[in-house]
Design a protein around this motif. Sequence first.
Motif, PDB file in Angstrom:
ATOM      1  N   ILE A  19     -24.628 -75.514 -61.932  1.00 31.73           N
ATOM      2  CA  ILE A  19     -24.401 -74.715 -60.258  1.00 31.73           C
ATOM      3  C   ILE A  19     -24.264 -73.702 -60.329  1.00 31.73           C
ATOM      4  O   ILE A  19     -24.550 -71.790 -60.341  1.00 31.73           O
ATOM      5  N   ALA A  20     -22.865 -73.237 -60.992  1.00 31.01           N
ATOM      6  CA  ALA A  20     -22.727 -71.923 -61.647  1.00 31.01           C
ATOM      7  C   ALA A  20     -23.226 -71.118 -62.700  1.00 31.01           C
ATOM      8  O   ALA A  20     -23.336 -69.586 -62.444  1.00 31.01           O
TER       9      ALA A  20
ATOM     10  N   ALA B 165     -26.035 -70.905 -62.793  1.00 31.76           N
ATOM     11  CA  ALA B 165     -28.100 -70.588 -61.544  1.00 31.76           C
ATOM     12  C   ALA B 165     -27.423 -69.654 -61.234  1.00 31.76           C
ATOM     13  O   ALA B 165     -28.128 -68.660 -61.396  1.00 31.76           O
ATOM     14  N   SER B 166     -26.644 -69.499 -60.696  1.00 31.62           N
ATOM     15  CA  SER B 166     -25.912 -68.825 -59.702  1.00 31.62           C
ATOM     16  C   SER B 166     -25.537 -66.551 -61.042  1.00 31.62           C
ATOM     17  O   SER B 166     -26.251 -65.936 -60.271  1.00 31.62           O
ATOM     18  N   ALA B 167     -24.823 -67.276 -61.858  1.00 34.74           N
ATOM     19  CA  ALA B 167     -24.371 -66.312 -62.263  1.00 34.74           C
ATOM     20  C   ALA B 167     -25.352 -65.929 -63.719  1.00 34.74           C
ATOM     21  O   ALA B 167     -25.534 -64.250 -64.042  1.00 34.74           O
TER      22      ALA B 167
ATOM     23  N   ASN C 184     -29.839 -65.593 -61.276  1.00 28.89           N
ATOM     24  CA  ASN C 184     -29.418 -64.885 -59.375  1.00 28.89           C
ATOM     25  C   ASN C 184     -29.719 -66.314 -58.930  1.00 28.89           C
ATOM     26  O   ASN C 184     -30.577 -65.466 -57.758  1.00 28.89           O
ATOM     27  N   LEU C 185     -29.653 -67.534 -59.050  1.00 30.04           N
ATOM     28  CA  LEU C 185     -30.568 -68.260 -58.177  1.00 30.04           C
ATOM     29  C   LEU C 185     -28.666 -68.277 -56.984  1.00 30.04           C
ATOM     30  O   LEU C 185     -28.265 -68.501 -57.791  1.00 30.04           O
ATOM     31  N   ASP C 186     -29.969 -68.800 -55.981  1.00 30.28           N
ATOM     32  CA  ASP C 186     -29.763 -69.699 -54.702  1.00 30.28           C
ATOM     33  C   ASP C 186     -28.695 -71.167 -54.957  1.00 30.28           C
ATOM     34  O   ASP C 186     -29.942 -71.551 -55.041  1.00 30.28           O
ATOM     35  N   ALA C 187     -27.539 -71.342 -54.467  1.00 32.04           N
ATOM     36  CA  ALA C 187     -27.741 -72.758 -54.406  1.00 32.04           C
ATOM     37  C   ALA C 187     -28.050 -73.399 -53.860  1.00 32.04           C
ATOM     38  O   ALA C 187     -28.251 -74.903 -54.161  1.00 32.04           O
ATOM     39  N   SER C 188     -28.135 -73.483 -52.327  1.00 33.16           N
ATOM     40  CA  SER C 188     -29.364 -73.993 -51.405  1.00 33.16           C
ATOM     41  C   SER C 188     -30.901 -73.809 -51.749  1.00 33.16           C
ATOM     42  O   SER C 188     -31.074 -74.906 -51.068  1.00 33.16           O
TER      43      SER C 188
ATOM     44  N   SER D 278     -35.064 -74.724 -58.894  1.00 32.47           N
ATOM     45  CA  SER D 278     -35.302 -73.881 -57.654  1.00 32.47           C
ATOM     46  C   SER D 278     -36.668 -74.773 -57.199  1.00 32.47           C
ATOM     47  O   SER D 278     -37.462 -74.859 -57.589  1.00 32.47           O
TER      48      SER D 278
END
Length: 115
Positions: free
Chosen positions: A58-59, A61-63, A66-70, A112
């Motif tokens: 998850i980290a 993906a976001s770092a 730039n994806l949203d975890a939801s 995603s």
Amino acid sequence: METTTVTAKGNYIRQSPYKLRLVLNLISGLDVQEALNILTFTKRKAAIEIKQVLESAIANASANHNLDASNLFISKAIADEGPTLKRFRPRARGRAGRINKRTSHLLIELESKSQ
């Protein structure tokens, strides 16, 4: 829209792949939040290791993407066999019994959701 795939690996986990797969079967194909909830309340040692690798994915993906975890779900969760540590115990009449301490390599892939 092209789906983005994010991976995280856990290598040399000191537990057999069979035990990891029992917990992986609970979460494969689920949304990330739902999988984290299941892992939090699962009473197995494997759940702790898997949760750590999932949080790492998850980290990533976001770092990195730039994806949203939801919007993420678990597309692939694999536990492969790592090297086995061989230990020996003394047995009766001068013999030795072998004990295999198995290790695992864990791979979690997130994708995603298409919108």
